[in-house]
Enzyme design. Structure first.
Site, PDB file in Angstrom:
ATOM      1  N   ASP A   7      -8.330   5.428   0.102  1.00 27.47           N
ATOM      2  CA  ASP A   7      -9.646   4.803  -0.007  1.00 27.47           C
ATOM      3  C   ASP A   7     -10.358   4.989   1.316  1.00 27.47           C
ATOM      4  O   ASP A   7      -9.730   4.949   2.370  1.00 27.47           O
ATOM      5  CB  ASP A   7      -9.531   3.300  -0.267  1.00 27.47           C
ATOM      6  CG  ASP A   7      -9.062   2.994  -1.663  1.00 27.47           C
ATOM      7  OD1 ASP A   7      -9.395   3.759  -2.564  1.00 27.47           O
ATOM      8  OD2 ASP A   7      -8.365   1.990  -1.837  1.00 27.47           O
ATOM      9  N   HIS A  17      -3.909   9.229   2.035  1.00 25.76           N
ATOM     10  CA  HIS A  17      -4.033   8.805   3.431  1.00 25.76           C
ATOM     11  C   HIS A  17      -4.021   7.297   3.609  1.00 25.76           C
ATOM     12  O   HIS A  17      -3.998   6.805   4.725  1.00 25.76           O
ATOM     13  CB  HIS A  17      -5.272   9.419   4.092  1.00 25.76           C
ATOM     14  CG  HIS A  17      -6.567   9.137   3.400  1.00 25.76           C
ATOM     15  ND1 HIS A  17      -7.146   7.900   3.375  1.00 25.76           N
ATOM     16  CD2 HIS A  17      -7.390   9.947   2.707  1.00 25.76           C
ATOM     17  CE1 HIS A  17      -8.282   7.955   2.705  1.00 25.76           C
ATOM     18  NE2 HIS A  17      -8.448   9.189   2.276  1.00 25.76           N
TER      19      HIS A  17
END
Length: 166
Positions: free
Chosen positions: A78, A98
């Site tokens: 996000d 990530h």
């Protein structure tokens, strides 16, 4: 500067938005975009991409405020971009990807502000960063009150990163 976002859903300038029970699979870039929105509730999402999918955002938040994301599985990262404030992310499972990123601040110069981001009771499985703040060298970046509480991650490359140059 106009940014082209390739995503399953894009919400622009929406107020009092509720998004519940949405599933998105194998998007090449972004799944959900919230740009210039306020008072948004997002829950019970199921977002998945292959582990090999590069830099895919599950939810991209830009220039938005009063955003609440909870009880969701976001199988990618996000990103919270400049101009965003009062973001709450609660009970979200992330990964691979990530993780949750306050990021890309400083691109294009100018002033970049992100305020009041709270991430609570989230898990990160197979993520590269978990929770991070990513900036470029610029004249003016203001990041205030970014808080992470009870983050769980059994297999993480790096944890709670601040990247001053990317």
């Amino acid at each position: 500067m106009l940014t082209l976002w390739l995503q399953a859903l894009r919400f622009y300038n929406c107020n009092n938005l509720q998004l519940n029970g949405f599933t998105s699979l194998n998007r090449p870039s972004k799944h959900i975009g919230l740009q210039s929105c306020s008072n948004v509730s997002v829950s019970h999402l199921h977002i998945r991409v292959p582990k090999t999918s590069p830099n895919t955002d599950g939810i991209l938040i830009s220039g938005s405020s009063q955003i609440n994301i909870f009880h969701s599985i976001i199988g990618t990262g996000d990103a919270i971009k400049s101009g965003s404030s009062h973001i709450n992310i609660i009970l979200v499972a992330c990964g691979p990807g990530h993780g949750i990123s306050v990021g890309s601040l400083g691109i294009g110069g100018g002033n970049h502000i992100v305020e009041e981001v709270h991430v609570r009771n989230c898990s990160f499985i197979g993520t590269t960063n978990g929770a991070r703040i990513k900036t470029r060298k610029v004249i003016s970046i203001l990041i205030t009150s970014v808080r992470y509480f009870v983050l769980l991650s059994p297999n993480l490359s790096s944890y709670n990163n601040v990247h001053p140059n990317f």
